[in-house]
Design a protein around this motif. Structure first.
Motif, PDB file in Angstrom:
ATOM      1  N   THR A   1      -6.582  69.438 -18.657  1.00  0.00           N
ATOM      2  CA  THR A   1      -6.997  68.644 -17.347  1.00  0.00           C
ATOM      3  C   THR A   1      -5.704  69.084 -16.484  1.00  0.00           C
ATOM      4  O   THR A   1      -4.844  70.030 -16.780  1.00  0.00           O
ATOM      5  CB  THR A   1      -6.904  67.321 -17.383  1.00  0.00           C
ATOM      6  OG1 THR A   1      -7.557  66.673 -16.377  1.00  0.00           O
ATOM      7  CG2 THR A   1      -5.730  66.794 -17.906  1.00  0.00           C
ATOM      8  N   MET A   2      -5.704  68.660 -15.354  1.00  0.00           N
ATOM      9  CA  MET A   2      -4.635  68.802 -14.131  1.00  0.00           C
ATOM     10  C   MET A   2      -3.788  67.566 -14.264  1.00  0.00           C
ATOM     11  O   MET A   2      -4.472  66.389 -14.478  1.00  0.00           O
ATOM     12  CB  MET A   2      -5.515  69.170 -12.820  1.00  0.00           C
ATOM     13  CG  MET A   2      -6.076  70.634 -12.790  1.00  0.00           C
ATOM     14  SD  MET A   2      -6.395  70.972 -11.290  1.00  0.00           S
ATOM     15  CE  MET A   2      -7.524  69.862 -10.746  1.00  0.00           C
TER      16      MET A   2
ATOM     17  N   ARG B   1     -12.334  67.843 -16.742  1.00  0.00           N
ATOM     18  CA  ARG B   1     -11.440  68.353 -17.753  1.00  0.00           C
ATOM     19  C   ARG B   1     -12.294  69.669 -18.421  1.00  0.00           C
ATOM     20  O   ARG B   1     -13.578  69.910 -18.291  1.00  0.00           O
ATOM     21  CB  ARG B   1     -11.218  67.552 -18.975  1.00  0.00           C
ATOM     22  CG  ARG B   1     -10.467  66.253 -18.500  1.00  0.00           C
ATOM     23  CD  ARG B   1     -10.388  65.155 -19.670  1.00  0.00           C
ATOM     24  NE  ARG B   1     -11.941  65.093 -19.874  1.00  0.00           N
ATOM     25  CZ  ARG B   1     -12.509  64.618 -21.171  1.00  0.00           C
ATOM     26  NH1 ARG B   1     -11.358  64.812 -22.270  1.00  0.00           N
ATOM     27  NH2 ARG B   1     -13.744  64.467 -21.354  1.00  0.00           N
TER      28      ARG B   1
ATOM     29  N   LYS C   1      -1.282  70.131  -7.662  1.00  0.00           N
ATOM     30  CA  LYS C   1      -1.000  69.577  -8.872  1.00  0.00           C
ATOM     31  C   LYS C   1       0.121  70.368  -9.351  1.00  0.00           C
ATOM     32  O   LYS C   1       0.322  71.577  -9.036  1.00  0.00           O
ATOM     33  CB  LYS C   1      -2.330  69.848  -9.715  1.00  0.00           C
ATOM     34  CG  LYS C   1      -3.486  69.025  -9.363  1.00  0.00           C
ATOM     35  CD  LYS C   1      -3.351  67.633  -9.719  1.00  0.00           C
ATOM     36  CE  LYS C   1      -4.389  66.630  -9.046  1.00  0.00           C
ATOM     37  NZ  LYS C   1      -4.821  66.565  -7.832  1.00  0.00           N
TER      38      LYS C   1
ATOM     39  N   HIS D   1     -13.460  66.128 -10.417  1.00  0.00           N
ATOM     40  CA  HIS D   1     -13.020  66.775 -11.157  1.00  0.00           C
ATOM     41  C   HIS D   1     -13.567  66.531 -12.427  1.00  0.00           C
ATOM     42  O   HIS D   1     -14.055  65.566 -13.204  1.00  0.00           O
ATOM     43  CB  HIS D   1     -11.519  67.099 -11.097  1.00  0.00           C
ATOM     44  CG  HIS D   1     -11.135  67.455  -9.897  1.00  0.00           C
ATOM     45  ND1 HIS D   1      -9.673  67.064  -9.223  1.00  0.00           N
ATOM     46  CD2 HIS D   1     -11.572  67.883  -8.807  1.00  0.00           C
ATOM     47  CE1 HIS D   1      -9.643  67.531  -8.312  1.00  0.00           C
ATOM     48  NE2 HIS D   1     -10.741  67.882  -7.590  1.00  0.00           N
TER      49      HIS D   1
ATOM     50  N   GLU E   1      -5.717  63.902 -14.507  1.00  0.00           N
ATOM     51  CA  GLU E   1      -6.979  63.576 -14.133  1.00  0.00           C
ATOM     52  C   GLU E   1      -7.549  63.329 -15.772  1.00  0.00           C
ATOM     53  O   GLU E   1      -7.546  64.464 -16.352  1.00  0.00           O
ATOM     54  CB  GLU E   1      -7.441  64.710 -13.606  1.00  0.00           C
ATOM     55  CG  GLU E   1      -6.797  64.974 -12.212  1.00  0.00           C
ATOM     56  CD  GLU E   1      -7.537  65.897 -11.289  1.00  0.00           C
ATOM     57  OE1 GLU E   1      -8.384  66.699 -11.762  1.00  0.00           O
ATOM     58  OE2 GLU E   1      -7.255  65.968 -10.037  1.00  0.00           O
TER      59      GLU E   1
ATOM     60  N   GLY F   1     -10.280  72.144 -13.066  1.00  0.00           N
ATOM     61  CA  GLY F   1     -10.735  70.849 -12.581  1.00  0.00           C
ATOM     62  C   GLY F   1     -12.271  70.810 -12.417  1.00  0.00           C
ATOM     63  O   GLY F   1     -13.025  69.797 -11.967  1.00  0.00           O
TER      64      GLY F   1
END
Ligand SMILES: O=C(O)C(=O)C[C@H](O)[C@H](O)CO
Ligand SMILES: [Fe+2]
Length: 356
Positions: free
Chosen positions: A127-128, A321, A114, A319, A287, A331
């Motif tokens: 998030t990622m 948030r 990521k 995952h 994500e 994650g």
């Protein structure tokens, strides 16, 4: 299906097992040991303690994610034989405590990649994300940025000591192309699958994340044909898949629904990571929340593909948030994963009742 959530253990996870137990639908946790060097045998006493903690909290622990694969096995060095022997012993030790599935990946050098660990969404949640421009820098910088933005938590597959010499590690892979990596995967599977069959454990390979080559490294778990090839290479039910919809779905060329349906029908999906992602442009993504409208995947079709083809394995929301001000391991927000669980459980109930 058996709904689970990942738990990093009492020293690594600030989320108490009791909170996970209180998430409606969760029956078990997915555990792993993070204080055993990659390649070493997992000691019986540590496994016994970890599984015991889950049982004391009223939770099962039948899936381990992951017993990571030493780079020497992926590269195919002579030292791989000792690491494979250790892996065989770890499988035996885990089986003694009721472990049924072991998730692992065969990605060279990096685990999932990521480029943004705290990507801010319009609603203010974090998030990622992965943006190709984010890896257009030195290996050291990429490693630094991931580790510096993990909020102080260890990230699975991102062992700082292993990645401290990322250039040297990268150089060890210089002769490892797609074909070599596949050959080394089969060499590994041909030696661990018989032990799995002996003790009733199933291996479940996790797709590459993202499911395409980065930094010029080969990746051999990207799409339907890769999964088919792996299943056929060592044709045993114990040689299975962790089908991660977020990972496979990150390449829009992949029809995640057909892949889920096919490999569920073939009884080779032993573990499902069911998360949603939002494709931004040119395969960049973040994500997102689980519900279909928030992302690029139709989560009803995901659960339908599993349900209608007789899925009987383990599942987790993968995952989550950070929402409501939560912080922690990127994650792995508790609240958003819990929301994901109840959404997936709701879809599953609807599918079951529709059937009758
Ligand atoms: O970190 C996660 O949540 C993943 O799904 C990645 C997998 O755990 C890892 O690649 C499997 O070995
Ligand atoms: Fe996953």
């Amino acid at each position: 299906m058996q709904m689970t959530m990942r738990w990093f253990g009492p020293d690594e996870d600030k989320i108490p097992l009791e909170h996970i137990r209180q998430v409606p639908g969760v029956e078990g946790v997915v555990g792993a040991l993070y204080d055993v060097a990659v390649g070493d045998v997992w000691p019986v006493d540590k496994i016994k303690h970890m599984v015991g903690l889950a049982h004391q909290a009223g939770l099962k622990m039948e899936v381990i994610e992951s017993v990571n694969i030493h780079d020497d096995i992926k590269i195919g060095l002579p030292s791989r034989d000792q690491y494979i022997e250790n892996y065989q012993q770890t499988i035996r030790n885990l089986a003694r405590f009721g472990v049924k599935v072991i998730c692992y990946n065969f990605m060279p050098v990096f685990d999932w990649m990521k480029t943004e660990m705290n990507y801010v969404l319009p609603d203010g949640s974090l998030t990622m994300a992965f943006e190709k421009k984010g890896i257009d820098k030195s290996l050291e910088q990429v490693v630094r940025e991931v580790l510096d933005n993990s909020n102080g938590f260890a990230l699975p597959g991102w062992e700082p000591e292993r990645l401290a010499g990322v250039q040297e590690l990268f150089a060890k892979y210089k002769d490892v192309d797609d074909k070599t990596l596949r050959t080394n995967l089969v060499y590994f599977l041909e030696r661990v699958i018989p032990v799995c069959e002996e003790v009733g454990v199933k291996m479940a390979i996790h797709p590459d994340d993202p499911p395409y080559s980065i930094f010029g490294l080969p990746r051999v778990v990207k799409n339907r044909d890769d999964l088919d090839w792996i299943c056929n290479a060592v044709d045993s039910p114990a040689n299975g898949i962790t089908l991660c919809t977020g990972s496979i779905g990150e390449d829009p060329e992949n029809n995640v629904y057909d892949i889920l349906a096919e490999f569920t029908r073939r009884k080779r999906i032993h573990f499902a990571h069911v998360r949603n992602i939002k494709l931004i442009k040119d395969k960049d993504f973040y994500e997102c929340a689980h519900p279909s409208p928030y992302g690029s995947l139709d989560m009803y079709k995901v659960m339908q593909a599993l349900h209608d083809n007789g899925f009987e394995g383990y599942i987790r929301p993968d995952h989550g948030r950070f929402i409501w001000g939560e912080t922690g391991r990127p994650g792995y927000g508790l609240y958003d994963r819990a929301l994901g669980v109840t959404y997936l459980v709701g879809l599953w109930e609807a599918l079951q009742k529709k059937q009758h």
